[in-house]
Scaffold this motif. Sequence first.
Motif, short mmCIF file in Angstrom:
data_model
loop_
_atom_site.label_atom_id
_atom_site.label_comp_id
_atom_site.label_asym_id
_atom_site.label_seq_id
_atom_site.Cartn_x
_atom_site.Cartn_y
_atom_site.Cartn_z
N MET A 119 -0.99 -5.84 -6.44
CA MET A 119 -0.90 -6.53 -5.14
C MET A 119 0.55 -6.82 -4.76
SD MET A 119 -2.94 -9.80 -3.68
CE MET A 119 -1.94 -11.05 -4.45
N ILE A 120 1.37 -7.23 -5.73
CA ILE A 120 2.78 -7.53 -5.43
C ILE A 120 3.49 -6.26 -4.95
CG2 ILE A 120 4.99 -8.20 -6.45
CD1 ILE A 120 3.38 -10.18 -8.19
N GLY A 121 3.22 -5.13 -5.60
CA GLY A 121 3.80 -3.86 -5.16
C GLY A 121 3.36 -3.50 -3.75
N ASN A 122 2.06 -3.69 -3.45
CA ASN A 122 1.55 -3.38 -2.11
C ASN A 122 2.18 -4.27 -1.05
OD1 ASN A 122 -0.17 -1.31 -2.96
ND2 ASN A 122 -1.85 -2.72 -3.37
N THR A 124 5.11 -5.78 -1.29
CA THR A 124 6.51 -5.36 -1.16
C THR A 124 6.62 -4.14 -0.27
OG1 THR A 124 7.02 -6.27 -3.34
CG2 THR A 124 8.60 -4.70 -2.43
N ASP A 125 5.71 -3.16 -0.43
CA ASP A 125 5.68 -1.99 0.46
C ASP A 125 5.62 -2.43 1.91
OD1 ASP A 125 5.58 -0.11 -1.68
OD2 ASP A 125 3.37 -0.11 -1.68
N ILE A 126 4.71 -3.34 2.21
CA ILE A 126 4.48 -3.80 3.58
C ILE A 126 5.70 -4.55 4.11
CG2 ILE A 126 3.10 -5.39 5.00
CD1 ILE A 126 0.70 -4.58 3.11
N LYS A 127 6.20 -5.51 3.33
CA LYS A 127 7.36 -6.30 3.79
C LYS A 127 8.58 -5.43 4.04
CE LYS A 127 6.54 -10.88 1.82
NZ LYS A 127 7.06 -11.86 0.85
N LEU A 128 8.83 -4.46 3.13
CA LEU A 128 10.01 -3.62 3.29
C LEU A 128 9.86 -2.67 4.47
CD1 LEU A 128 12.81 -2.85 2.40
CD2 LEU A 128 11.80 -1.37 0.66
N ILE A 162 -5.74 -4.33 0.69
CA ILE A 162 -4.33 -4.39 1.09
C ILE A 162 -3.55 -3.18 0.58
CG2 ILE A 162 -3.50 -5.78 -0.86
CD1 ILE A 162 -2.47 -6.34 2.77
N SER A 163 -2.89 -2.51 1.52
CA SER A 163 -2.03 -1.37 1.19
C SER A 163 -1.12 -1.12 2.38
CB SER A 163 -2.87 -0.11 0.92
OG SER A 163 -3.48 0.35 2.12
N LEU A 164 -0.07 -0.35 2.14
CA LEU A 164 0.81 0.00 3.24
C LEU A 164 0.06 0.80 4.30
CD1 LEU A 164 3.63 0.03 4.51
CD2 LEU A 164 4.09 2.12 3.21
N HIS A 165 -0.81 1.71 3.86
CA HIS A 165 -1.58 2.51 4.81
C HIS A 165 -2.45 1.62 5.71
CE1 HIS A 165 -3.76 5.91 6.45
NE2 HIS A 165 -4.89 5.26 6.19
N ALA A 166 -3.15 0.66 5.11
CA ALA A 166 -4.00 -0.25 5.90
C ALA A 166 -3.15 -1.05 6.88
CB ALA A 166 -4.78 -1.16 4.96
N PHE A 167 -1.99 -1.52 6.44
CA PHE A 167 -1.09 -2.26 7.32
C PHE A 167 -0.63 -1.39 8.49
CE2 PHE A 167 3.47 -2.81 8.28
CZ PHE A 167 3.40 -4.01 8.99
N GLN A 168 -0.17 -0.17 8.19
CA GLN A 168 0.34 0.72 9.24
C GLN A 168 -0.76 1.05 10.25
OE1 GLN A 168 3.96 3.18 7.18
NE2 GLN A 168 1.93 3.80 6.56
N GLU A 169 -2.00 1.25 9.78
CA GLU A 169 -3.12 1.50 10.68
C GLU A 169 -3.37 0.31 11.60
OE1 GLU A 169 -5.59 4.11 11.10
OE2 GLU A 169 -3.97 5.27 10.21
N SER A 170 -3.41 -0.89 11.01
CA SER A 170 -3.72 -2.10 11.78
C SER A 170 -2.63 -2.48 12.77
CB SER A 170 -3.96 -3.27 10.83
OG SER A 170 -5.08 -3.04 10.04
N PHE A 171 -1.37 -2.25 12.39
CA PHE A 171 -0.26 -2.69 13.23
C PHE A 171 0.37 -1.54 14.02
CE2 PHE A 171 -0.86 -6.24 10.50
CZ PHE A 171 -0.38 -7.35 11.18
#
Length: 198
Positions: A119-122, A124-128, A162-171
């Motif tokens: 989760m911390i890695g995921n 960090t992916d999103i925040k960066l 939670i993942s970068l992919h899910a974040f990118q899709e949602s935002f």
Amino acid sequence: MNPLLTGLGISLEIQIFFGAATELTFSYGDQFERYGSGYHIVPSTQNLWVAGLPNATHLIITYSVMEAMAFITLNRHRFPRLEQLAFVAIGNRLHLEQGDWIRQNYPGRKVTLVFGKDMIGNITDIKLAAAIKGISLRIISKDNEIHIYSDKYLQIFTQEQISLHAFQESFGVRPRFRTAKPARSLTFLEQLQYDSER
């Protein structure tokens, strides 16, 4: 050649590219990452460690130099030309100023984020990714949920989602960043260490 790196299976070509010497000490400007038999110290700093040419077409971002070397060692077949790659290590803790610096110094690059398979890695992916894109975020963990706020927009994810992919899709983040996660370990360095002991 550094015997510790050679023992991990890191080739001479990669050791030279990363400037590895007898002492595995990598400067972030104000602090150092240190690696040796039985220890790995990664600094928490606003500064960055950088390798590769400024005009490289592909940027790979990790938390440490050792993780970057482990990643490219395990994925060398995917990147036949090292001269097209630039690597940035952010240290143990992400600072938003690091994202600003990366955005200003590596605009328009293909980006791969290499952080832990947890989760911390995921997060960090999103925040960066958000910092590089100039998107202001607030991330809060509540029970089994991750709440991500941007301006007046809120999206809720479970820890499993939670993942970068899910974040990118949602935002609606474009162009998309990629992530690389090791198949059998939390980090690529752990995987390399495990493989070398077998």
